[in-house]
Enzyme design. Structure first.
Site, PDB file in Angstrom:
ATOM      1  N   HIS A 149      24.765  49.005  35.338  1.00 31.80           N
ATOM      2  CA  HIS A 149      24.163  49.165  34.012  1.00 31.80           C
ATOM      3  C   HIS A 149      24.066  47.794  33.352  1.00 31.80           C
ATOM      4  CE1 HIS A 149      28.583  49.630  33.147  1.00 31.80           C
ATOM      5  NE2 HIS A 149      28.257  48.650  32.325  1.00 31.80           N
TER       6      HIS A 149
HETATM    7  P1  TYD Z   1      31.366  52.624  32.433  1.00 37.79           P
HETATM    8  O1  TYD Z   1      31.191  51.549  31.444  1.00 37.79           O
HETATM    9  O2  TYD Z   1      30.129  53.344  32.879  1.00 37.79           O
HETATM   10  O3  TYD Z   1      32.182  52.096  33.696  1.00 37.79           O
HETATM   11  P2  TYD Z   1      31.826  51.186  34.953  1.00 37.79           P
HETATM   12  O4  TYD Z   1      30.748  50.262  34.574  1.00 37.79           O
HETATM   13  O5  TYD Z   1      33.083  50.482  35.251  1.00 37.79           O
HETATM   14  O6  TYD Z   1      31.482  52.062  36.094  1.00 37.79           O
HETATM   15  O7  TYD Z   1      32.415  53.662  31.866  1.00 37.79           O
HETATM   16  C1  TYD Z   1      32.950  54.708  32.667  1.00 37.79           C
HETATM   17  C2  TYD Z   1      33.331  55.844  31.744  1.00 37.79           C
HETATM   18  O8  TYD Z   1      34.390  55.435  30.865  1.00 37.79           O
HETATM   19  C3  TYD Z   1      32.180  56.323  30.869  1.00 37.79           C
HETATM   20  O9  TYD Z   1      32.224  57.737  30.846  1.00 37.79           O
HETATM   21  C4  TYD Z   1      32.508  55.804  29.500  1.00 37.79           C
HETATM   22  C5  TYD Z   1      34.010  55.627  29.508  1.00 37.79           C
HETATM   23  N1  TYD Z   1      34.442  54.463  28.712  1.00 37.79           N
HETATM   24  C6  TYD Z   1      35.140  54.646  27.555  1.00 37.79           C
HETATM   25  O10 TYD Z   1      35.422  55.787  27.124  1.00 37.79           O
HETATM   26  N2  TYD Z   1      35.540  53.555  26.822  1.00 37.79           N
HETATM   27  C7  TYD Z   1      35.272  52.293  27.231  1.00 37.79           C
HETATM   28  O11 TYD Z   1      35.658  51.310  26.555  1.00 37.79           O
HETATM   29  C8  TYD Z   1      34.515  52.103  28.461  1.00 37.79           C
HETATM   30  C9  TYD Z   1      34.178  50.743  28.978  1.00 37.79           C
HETATM   31  C10 TYD Z   1      34.128  53.231  29.168  1.00 37.79           C
END
Ligand code: TYD
Length: 139
Positions: free
Chosen positions: A56
């Site tokens: 993303h």
């Molecule tokens: P995401 O940013 O998509 O993770 P990655 O890039 O590491 O795969 O986040 C994964 C999940 O965690 C998503 O459902 C949102 C949640 N999340 C939070 O609740 N708080 C946060 O600060 C972050 C970064 C993610």
């Protein structure tokens, strides 16, 4: 900078290491050593072997990523160029400006990826598909 950022705006920052016989200590200070005030810290850990994270981009969020333990790769993409950084030292952080697509992979066993973030968590700051990201860059 925001949407015009390029992968060449990403920089590795080496933080001081307070080295003593009893171990190392590294401090990171708001705005002094990094160009934003930290509003949130999160970390990835217990990452199953072979899995990737990221996939993303963020509209506004800036981040500093540190391998607190172990190692992993981060590939940044600005729509024109890509750059891959391997992080493996707790006193080296990768500064990622806003509006870059990122993929994290090759996590070593037991690795911990700490992220210092310029904003609180907001889902509306995410560009979750590569086509939304490219459209945002071209707007
Ligand atoms: P995401 O940013 O998509 O993770 P990655 O890039 O590491 O795969 O986040 C994964 C999940 O965690 C998503 O459902 C949102 C949640 N999340 C939070 O609740 N708080 C946060 O600060 C972050 C970064 C993610």
């Amino acid at each position: 900078m925001s949407k015009n950022s390029s992968v060449f705006d990403c920089t590795l920052i080496t933080f001081d290491k307070n080295h003593q016989i009893k171990g190392n200590l590294t401090a990171v200070t708001n705005s002094n050593q990094i160009p934003f005030d930290v509003k949130r810290i999160y970390y990835l850990y217990d990452i199953p072997g072979g899995l990737n994270r990221g996939g993303h981009a963020h509209i506004e969020l800036q981040q500093l990523v540190v391998a607190l333990s172990g190692s992993f790769d981060i590939t940044l993409d600005d729509g024109n160029a890509k750059r891959t950084f391997q992080l493996s030292r707790p006193n080296i952080g990768l500064l990622i400006p806003s509006a870059l697509w990122r993929e994290l992979n090759n996590f070593s066993s037991g690795s911990i990826c700490m992220v210092l973030a310029s904003e609180i968590y907001e889902e509306k700051d995410y560009l979750r598909t590569y086509s939304d990201f490219i459209n945002f860059k071209l707007k």
